[in-house]
Design a protein around this motif. Structure first.
Motif, mmCIF file in Angstrom:
data_model
loop_
_atom_site.group_PDB
_atom_site.id
_atom_site.type_symbol
_atom_site.label_atom_id
_atom_site.label_comp_id
_atom_site.label_asym_id
_atom_site.label_seq_id
_atom_site.Cartn_x
_atom_site.Cartn_y
_atom_site.Cartn_z
ATOM 1 N N LYS A 97 0.830 -1.212 0.000
ATOM 2 C CA LYS A 97 0.000 0.000 0.000
ATOM 3 C C LYS A 97 0.865 1.263 0.000
ATOM 4 C CE LYS A 97 -3.453 2.528 2.644
ATOM 5 N NZ LYS A 97 -4.212 2.589 3.887
ATOM 6 N N HIS A 98 1.904 1.270 0.806
ATOM 7 C CA HIS A 98 2.715 2.475 0.977
ATOM 8 C C HIS A 98 3.880 2.599 -0.007
ATOM 9 C CE1 HIS A 98 0.479 2.417 4.753
ATOM 10 N NE2 HIS A 98 0.640 3.724 4.720
ATOM 11 N N TYR A 99 4.226 1.495 -0.661
ATOM 12 C CA TYR A 99 5.317 1.499 -1.641
ATOM 13 C C TYR A 99 4.857 0.811 -2.919
ATOM 14 C CZ TYR A 99 8.470 2.820 2.173
ATOM 15 O OH TYR A 99 9.090 3.464 3.206
ATOM 16 N N PRO A 100 4.008 1.473 -3.697
ATOM 17 C CA PRO A 100 3.499 0.836 -4.920
ATOM 18 C C PRO A 100 4.599 0.580 -5.951
ATOM 19 C CG PRO A 100 2.588 3.060 -4.651
ATOM 20 C CD PRO A 100 3.481 2.800 -3.487
ATOM 21 N N GLU A 155 13.130 1.414 -1.813
ATOM 22 C CA GLU A 155 13.141 1.364 -0.354
ATOM 23 C C GLU A 155 12.353 0.157 0.144
ATOM 24 O OE1 GLU A 155 11.332 4.562 2.493
ATOM 25 O OE2 GLU A 155 13.289 5.254 1.769
ATOM 26 N N ALA A 156 11.281 -0.157 -0.553
ATOM 27 C CA ALA A 156 10.481 -1.333 -0.189
ATOM 28 C C ALA A 156 11.332 -2.591 -0.251
ATOM 29 C CB ALA A 156 9.278 -1.455 -1.117
ATOM 30 N N ILE A 157 12.193 -2.685 -1.253
ATOM 31 C CA ILE A 157 13.061 -3.859 -1.387
ATOM 32 C C ILE A 157 13.994 -3.957 -0.182
ATOM 33 C CG2 ILE A 157 14.858 -4.933 -2.804
ATOM 34 C CD1 ILE A 157 11.973 -5.037 -3.994
ATOM 35 N N THR A 158 14.490 -2.812 0.288
ATOM 36 C CA THR A 158 15.336 -2.796 1.483
ATOM 37 C C THR A 158 14.557 -3.308 2.686
ATOM 38 O OG1 THR A 158 16.643 -0.950 0.652
ATOM 39 C CG2 THR A 158 16.668 -1.301 3.031
ATOM 40 N N ILE A 159 13.321 -2.863 2.810
ATOM 41 C CA ILE A 159 12.489 -3.290 3.935
ATOM 42 C C ILE A 159 12.190 -4.782 3.840
ATOM 43 C CG2 ILE A 159 10.222 -3.010 5.019
ATOM 44 C CD1 ILE A 159 10.419 0.000 4.109
ATOM 45 N N VAL A 160 11.849 -5.252 2.650
ATOM 46 C CA VAL A 160 11.566 -6.682 2.447
ATOM 47 C C VAL A 160 12.729 -7.526 2.948
ATOM 48 C CG1 VAL A 160 11.361 -8.467 0.653
ATOM 49 C CG2 VAL A 160 9.916 -6.427 0.542
ATOM 50 N N GLN A 161 13.928 -7.075 2.659
ATOM 51 C CA GLN A 161 15.133 -7.828 3.008
ATOM 52 C C GLN A 161 15.310 -7.977 4.526
ATOM 53 O OE1 GLN A 161 18.710 -5.895 1.686
ATOM 54 N NE2 GLN A 161 19.879 -7.786 1.753
ATOM 55 N N HIS A 162 14.767 -7.055 5.293
ATOM 56 C CA HIS A 162 15.021 -7.046 6.735
ATOM 57 C C HIS A 162 13.889 -7.633 7.582
ATOM 58 C CE1 HIS A 162 18.198 -4.304 5.430
ATOM 59 N NE2 HIS A 162 18.826 -4.782 6.483
ATOM 60 N N LEU A 163 12.949 -8.298 6.939
ATOM 61 C CA LEU A 163 11.849 -8.919 7.670
ATOM 62 C C LEU A 163 11.744 -10.397 7.306
ATOM 63 C CD1 LEU A 163 9.222 -6.077 7.182
ATOM 64 C CD2 LEU A 163 10.402 -6.648 9.309
ATOM 65 N N SER A 164 11.076 -11.146 8.169
ATOM 66 C CA SER A 164 10.801 -12.553 7.882
ATOM 67 C C SER A 164 9.400 -12.644 7.311
ATOM 68 C CB SER A 164 10.889 -13.385 9.162
ATOM 69 O OG SER A 164 12.197 -13.343 9.672
ATOM 70 N N TRP A 165 9.235 -13.511 6.306
ATOM 71 C CA TRP A 165 7.963 -13.607 5.602
ATOM 72 C C TRP A 165 7.499 -15.047 5.542
ATOM 73 C CZ3 TRP A 165 6.083 -8.938 4.800
ATOM 74 C CH2 TRP A 165 6.968 -7.869 4.659
ATOM 75 N N LYS A 166 6.189 -15.252 5.707
ATOM 76 C CA LYS A 166 5.618 -16.563 5.431
ATOM 77 C C LYS A 166 5.746 -16.809 3.930
ATOM 78 C CE LYS A 166 2.238 -16.837 9.121
ATOM 79 N NZ LYS A 166 0.809 -16.981 9.434
ATOM 80 N N LYS A 167 5.774 -18.075 3.540
ATOM 81 C CA LYS A 167 5.941 -18.401 2.119
ATOM 82 C C LYS A 167 4.873 -17.752 1.256
ATOM 83 C CE LYS A 167 8.701 -22.487 2.564
ATOM 84 N NZ LYS A 167 9.005 -23.810 2.110
ATOM 85 N N SER A 168 3.641 -17.735 1.720
ATOM 86 C CA SER A 168 2.573 -17.126 0.912
ATOM 87 C C SER A 168 2.811 -15.630 0.720
ATOM 88 C CB SER A 168 1.206 -17.367 1.565
ATOM 89 O OG SER A 168 1.163 -16.793 2.865
ATOM 90 N N ASP A 169 3.360 -14.966 1.720
ATOM 91 C CA ASP A 169 3.647 -13.536 1.595
ATOM 92 C C ASP A 169 4.910 -13.291 0.781
ATOM 93 O OD1 ASP A 169 1.368 -12.645 3.043
ATOM 94 O OD2 ASP A 169 2.366 -13.305 4.883
ATOM 95 N N GLN A 170 5.856 -14.207 0.842
ATOM 96 C CA GLN A 170 7.017 -14.120 -0.047
ATOM 97 C C GLN A 170 6.541 -14.085 -1.497
ATOM 98 O OE1 GLN A 170 9.614 -17.456 0.646
ATOM 99 N NE2 GLN A 170 9.987 -16.906 2.779
ATOM 100 N N THR A 171 5.633 -15.000 -1.803
ATOM 101 C CA THR A 171 5.106 -15.094 -3.166
ATOM 102 C C THR A 171 4.339 -13.835 -3.533
ATOM 103 O OG1 THR A 171 5.001 -17.500 -3.026
ATOM 104 C CG2 THR A 171 3.604 -16.440 -4.687
ATOM 105 N N ARG A 172 3.482 -13.365 -2.636
ATOM 106 C CA ARG A 172 2.713 -12.144 -2.922
ATOM 107 C C ARG A 172 3.629 -10.952 -3.181
ATOM 108 N NH1 ARG A 172 -1.190 -9.342 0.413
ATOM 109 N NH2 ARG A 172 0.029 -9.882 2.240
ATOM 110 N N LEU A 173 4.636 -10.788 -2.326
ATOM 111 C CA LEU A 173 5.555 -9.660 -2.488
ATOM 112 C C LEU A 173 6.367 -9.788 -3.774
ATOM 113 C CD1 LEU A 173 6.702 -9.371 1.217
ATOM 114 C CD2 LEU A 173 5.496 -7.590 -0.081
ATOM 115 N N ALA A 174 6.832 -10.980 -4.064
ATOM 116 C CA ALA A 174 7.597 -11.185 -5.302
ATOM 117 C C ALA A 174 6.723 -10.931 -6.524
ATOM 118 C CB ALA A 174 8.191 -12.585 -5.337
#
Length: 135
Positions: free
Chosen positions: A26-29, A37-56
């Motif tokens: 929502k905040h980083y379309p 910056e969103a990519i930097t944030i993604v790198q520093h958090l843990s994600w469930k597999k389903s959210d990994q897929t959604r973000l990718a």
């Protein structure tokens, strides 16, 4: 990572994986000036597999990128074959295929650990190369 981004990462850590992914998208379309910056944030958090897929799916829909960083970030925590499947959906239909191959090829090749991963990467790169001459 600057203090503002560090604060965002800290705030997102208090949310569920799904909520954090929703907030990020929502905040980083895609295509916005803050998408890097969103990519930097993604790198520093843990994600469930389903959210990994959604973000990718969401952030890699803008491929190719002018650097290898987005590919490196997702390759650092995603299964290689899944990442390749997502990237395959977004192969550009223009002269930017070479840029995709240049930046993503080495990252995917390094990320491949199993024979199946190597096969998926080589198939993807062959498709990108083939499309360079037919697209």
């Amino acid at each position: 990572m600057d203090e503002r981004v560090r604060s965002i990462v800290t705030d997102l850590r208090s949310k569920s994986s799904s909520e954090a992914a929703d907030w990020l998208m929502k905040h980083y379309p895609v295509g916005s000036t803050g998408a890097g910056e969103a990519i930097t944030i993604v790198q520093h958090l843990s994600w469930k597999k389903s959210d990994q897929t959604r973000l990718a799916e969401y952030y890699l829909s803008g491929i190719p990128f002018a650097s290898a960083r987005p590919y490196e970030v997702f390759a650092s925590f995603m299964q290689t074959r899944r990442l390749v499947d997502i990237m395959r959906k977004h192969i550009p239909n223009n002269d930017r295929k070479q840029l995709l191959e240049y930046h993503a090829g080495p990252v995917l090749t390094r990320a491949a650990k199993t024979p199946e991963d190597h096969e998926a990467v080589q198939s993807f790169l062959a498709e990108v190369r083939r499309d360079q001459y037919s697209g």
